[in-house]
Design a protein around this motif. Structure first.
Motif, mmCIF file in Angstrom:
data_model
loop_
_atom_site.group_PDB
_atom_site.id
_atom_site.type_symbol
_atom_site.label_atom_id
_atom_site.label_comp_id
_atom_site.label_asym_id
_atom_site.label_seq_id
_atom_site.Cartn_x
_atom_site.Cartn_y
_atom_site.Cartn_z
ATOM 1 N N THR A 69 0.839 -1.206 0.000
ATOM 2 C CA THR A 69 0.000 0.000 0.000
ATOM 3 C C THR A 69 0.870 1.251 0.000
ATOM 4 O OG1 THR A 69 -1.764 -1.156 1.180
ATOM 5 C CG2 THR A 69 -1.816 1.255 1.210
ATOM 6 N N GLY A 70 1.905 1.254 0.835
ATOM 7 C CA GLY A 70 2.810 2.392 0.897
ATOM 8 C C GLY A 70 3.570 2.598 -0.394
ATOM 9 N N LEU A 71 3.979 1.502 -1.041
ATOM 10 C CA LEU A 71 4.688 1.614 -2.311
ATOM 11 C C LEU A 71 3.793 2.188 -3.400
ATOM 12 C CD1 LEU A 71 6.811 -1.674 -2.447
ATOM 13 C CD2 LEU A 71 7.666 0.676 -2.353
ATOM 14 N N ARG A 72 2.530 1.762 -3.424
ATOM 15 C CA ARG A 72 1.608 2.322 -4.431
ATOM 16 C C ARG A 72 1.454 3.821 -4.245
ATOM 17 N NH1 ARG A 72 -1.231 -2.614 -3.675
ATOM 18 N NH2 ARG A 72 -2.575 -1.644 -2.101
ATOM 19 N N SER A 73 1.367 4.252 -2.991
ATOM 20 C CA SER A 73 1.243 5.685 -2.704
ATOM 21 C C SER A 73 2.507 6.431 -3.124
ATOM 22 C CB SER A 73 0.978 5.882 -1.204
ATOM 23 O OG SER A 73 0.915 7.250 -0.892
ATOM 24 N N LEU A 74 3.675 5.841 -2.824
ATOM 25 C CA LEU A 74 4.936 6.476 -3.201
ATOM 26 C C LEU A 74 5.059 6.595 -4.709
ATOM 27 C CD1 LEU A 74 7.861 7.412 -2.337
ATOM 28 C CD2 LEU A 74 8.551 5.040 -2.757
ATOM 29 N N ARG A 75 4.680 5.544 -5.433
ATOM 30 C CA ARG A 75 4.842 5.552 -6.888
ATOM 31 C C ARG A 75 3.962 6.582 -7.567
ATOM 32 N NH1 ARG A 75 4.939 -0.994 -6.754
ATOM 33 N NH2 ARG A 75 7.175 -1.219 -6.286
ATOM 34 N N ARG A 76 2.863 6.975 -6.931
ATOM 35 C CA ARG A 76 2.041 8.055 -7.496
ATOM 36 C C ARG A 76 2.758 9.394 -7.416
ATOM 37 N NH1 ARG A 76 -2.401 5.034 -5.307
ATOM 38 N NH2 ARG A 76 -2.297 6.140 -3.323
ATOM 39 N N GLU A 77 3.758 9.479 -6.547
ATOM 40 C CA GLU A 77 4.507 10.730 -6.389
ATOM 41 C C GLU A 77 5.823 10.707 -7.167
ATOM 42 O OE1 GLU A 77 4.894 11.011 -2.130
ATOM 43 O OE2 GLU A 77 2.995 12.073 -1.964
ATOM 44 N N ILE A 78 6.036 9.622 -7.923
ATOM 45 C CA ILE A 78 7.264 9.486 -8.718
ATOM 46 C C ILE A 78 6.859 9.192 -10.164
ATOM 47 C CG2 ILE A 78 9.387 8.186 -9.063
ATOM 48 C CD1 ILE A 78 9.338 7.471 -6.098
ATOM 49 N N GLY A 79 7.177 10.112 -11.069
ATOM 50 C CA GLY A 79 6.941 9.877 -12.487
ATOM 51 C C GLY A 79 8.150 9.212 -13.114
ATOM 52 N N MET A 80 7.935 8.485 -14.215
ATOM 53 C CA MET A 80 9.053 7.820 -14.874
ATOM 54 C C MET A 80 8.898 7.862 -16.377
ATOM 55 S SD MET A 80 10.987 4.379 -13.750
ATOM 56 C CE MET A 80 12.557 3.915 -14.496
ATOM 57 N N ILE A 81 9.980 8.185 -17.061
ATOM 58 C CA ILE A 81 9.992 8.151 -18.519
ATOM 59 C C ILE A 81 11.067 7.158 -18.964
ATOM 60 C CG2 ILE A 81 9.016 10.419 -18.930
ATOM 61 C CD1 ILE A 81 11.763 11.569 -19.162
ATOM 62 N N PHE A 82 10.796 6.482 -20.089
ATOM 63 C CA PHE A 82 11.578 5.319 -20.489
ATOM 64 C C PHE A 82 12.251 5.527 -21.842
ATOM 65 C CE2 PHE A 82 7.927 4.098 -17.958
ATOM 66 C CZ PHE A 82 8.466 3.270 -16.979
ATOM 67 N N GLN A 83 13.261 4.719 -22.102
ATOM 68 C CA GLN A 83 14.000 4.787 -23.355
ATOM 69 C C GLN A 83 13.091 4.491 -24.559
ATOM 70 O OE1 GLN A 83 17.285 2.063 -23.491
ATOM 71 N NE2 GLN A 83 17.891 2.622 -25.571
ATOM 72 N N HIS A 84 12.226 3.489 -24.437
ATOM 73 C CA HIS A 84 11.385 3.066 -25.557
ATOM 74 C C HIS A 84 9.916 3.451 -25.357
ATOM 75 C CE1 HIS A 84 14.760 1.103 -27.419
ATOM 76 N NE2 HIS A 84 15.003 0.414 -26.323
ATOM 77 N N PHE A 85 9.700 4.514 -24.603
ATOM 78 C CA PHE A 85 8.419 5.212 -24.485
ATOM 79 C C PHE A 85 7.359 4.445 -23.695
ATOM 80 C CE2 PHE A 85 9.947 5.833 -29.017
ATOM 81 C CZ PHE A 85 10.851 6.825 -28.682
ATOM 82 N N ASN A 86 7.209 3.129 -23.925
ATOM 83 C CA ASN A 86 6.236 2.305 -23.192
ATOM 84 C C ASN A 86 4.806 2.826 -23.314
ATOM 85 O OD1 ASN A 86 8.527 0.947 -22.435
ATOM 86 N ND2 ASN A 86 8.041 0.871 -20.262
ATOM 87 N N LEU A 87 4.452 3.278 -24.504
ATOM 88 C CA LEU A 87 3.071 3.717 -24.747
ATOM 89 C C LEU A 87 2.223 2.527 -25.189
ATOM 90 C CD1 LEU A 87 3.699 7.041 -26.727
ATOM 91 C CD2 LEU A 87 3.470 6.724 -24.251
ATOM 92 N N LEU A 88 0.927 2.592 -24.903
ATOM 93 C CA LEU A 88 -0.004 1.557 -25.348
ATOM 94 C C LEU A 88 -0.460 1.890 -26.765
ATOM 95 C CD1 LEU A 88 -2.129 1.069 -22.104
ATOM 96 C CD2 LEU A 88 -0.228 -0.327 -22.943
#
Length: 364
Positions: free
Chosen positions: A95-114
């Motif tokens: 639960t704490g990790l899910r909350s933390l990850r909402r406060e951390i954005g991430m961008i990737f080398q290969h975009f990871n778009l759907l």
């Protein structure tokens, strides 16, 4: 282009002076069991200041990706601590990790778009997961697409976008939950040089106008030189050098840093000259000296004054004036007679002007 107020108000952070956002405290990460274990990170200490852009650079296998995955809890430390905004990541449950990850954005080398979702819907995805209704999502996604310069591409699918446009969608998506920290994992490695510069300019503007802390990993010195205020150099799981980007680039102390900088310094010697270079002089030799121009001296006519001081027999072999982390920096490799009198006059000139010098060797 300035960031739209509607986007800025939702994301803006006000960094405090000398306030850490991320702290790595004696972090070790080992993969595998005791008999066949692999140490990816070895006793790493690092502080990422709030509101700063910090670059982690190193060759493949240095441990960069592992380091960044510890920040959002995708990997757990073997020993030590990773602290994000005062929270020990290793002490959090799901639960704490899910909350933390909402406060951390991430961008990737290969975009990871759907591929089945439009640009708008890709940016909307984390908001949908967070449970926002359609009206609230629309109110947030529109300004974010405007922020990254894609307001007119909202209904386009990834297959209809260029690489740079895909990465801009990825940046907008990373900002959707109003994070206080943005992680960049080789975000420009798949892009051409011109597009890379436009993405770096966007990230730099987001950092400046929103106060958003950015931690990026890369193997490209040019990326760090362009955008990062601070840098840590990694080699085989260790941080071998860290500090202000300008200081590391202008006075590298570790051999790994020097090797990685060689291709970007603008003063790489030709191979034929390297082959002939000797460390002890003989009669009639010329001395090769690298001159370093820092700050205002980068724009002063010191080379012309050097010629006047020691005579006209001076060759310029390589040189460049560039900008590192927003500060001017120049390097010049010169050669002149390795006679005691000429060397003495040159050294007096260097002392008077404050030029930093390095003797590279001697050639016939």
């Amino acid at each position: 282009m300035t960031i739209p107020d509607s986007a800025a108000d939702a994301i803006r952070h006000n960094p405090a002076q000398n306030d850490p956002m991320v702290t790595f405290e004696r972090v070790t990460k080992r993969f595998g069991n005791d008999e066949k274990s692999f140490v990816a990170l070895d006793n790493v200490d690092l502080v990422v200041g709030r509101g700063e852009i910090t670059g982690i650079i190193g060759r493949s296998g240095a441990g960069k990706s592992t380091l960044i995955r510890l920040v959002n809890g995708l990997e757990k430390v073997t020993s030590g601590r990773v602290v994000v905004d005062g929270t020990d990541v290793g002490g959090l449950g799901e639960t704490g990790l899910r909350s933390l990850r909402r406060e951390i954005g991430m961008i990737f080398q290969h975009f990871n778009l759907l591929s089945s979702r439009t640009a708008f819907d890709n940016v909307a995805l984390p908001l949908e997961i967070a449970g926002l209704d359609r009206a609230a999502i629309k109110a947030k996604v529109g300004p974010l697409l405007e922020l990254v310069g894609l307001a007119d591409r909202a209904s386009h699918y990834p297959s209809e976008l260029s690489g740079g446009q895909k990465q801009r969608v990825g940046i907008a998506r990373a900002l959707a939950t109003s994070p206080k920290l943005l992680l960049s994992d080789e975000a420009t490695s798949a892009l051409d040089p011109e597009t890379t510069q436009s993405i770096l300019a966007l990230l730099k503007r987001i950092n400046a106008e929103l106060g958003l802390t950015i931690l990026l990993i890369t193997h490209e010195m040019e990326v760090v030189k362009t955008i990062a205020s601070h840098v840590a150099v990694m080699d085989v799981g260790r941080i071998v050098e860290q500090g202000r980007t300008f200081d590391i680039f202008t006075a590298p102390k570790h051999e790994t840093t020097r090797i990685m900088l060689a291709a970007t310094s603008g003063t790489t010697l030709p191979e034929w000259l390297k082959t002939d270079l000797r460390q002890t002089p003989s009669a009639g030799d010329r001395i090769l000296v690298r001159l370093t121009f820092l700050g205002a001296t980068a724009f002063q006519p010191l080379t012309a004054r050097l010629v006047t001081e020691i005579g006209g027999d001076v060759n310029i072999l390589a040189g460049a004036i560039e900008e590192i982390a927003g500060e001017p920096f120049g390097t010049l490799v010169v050669a002149y007679p390795a006679t005691p009198d000429t060397i003495a006059r040159a050294n007096r000139f260097y002392a008077e002007t404050g030029l930093s010098t390095e003797v590279l060797g001697y050639v016939a």
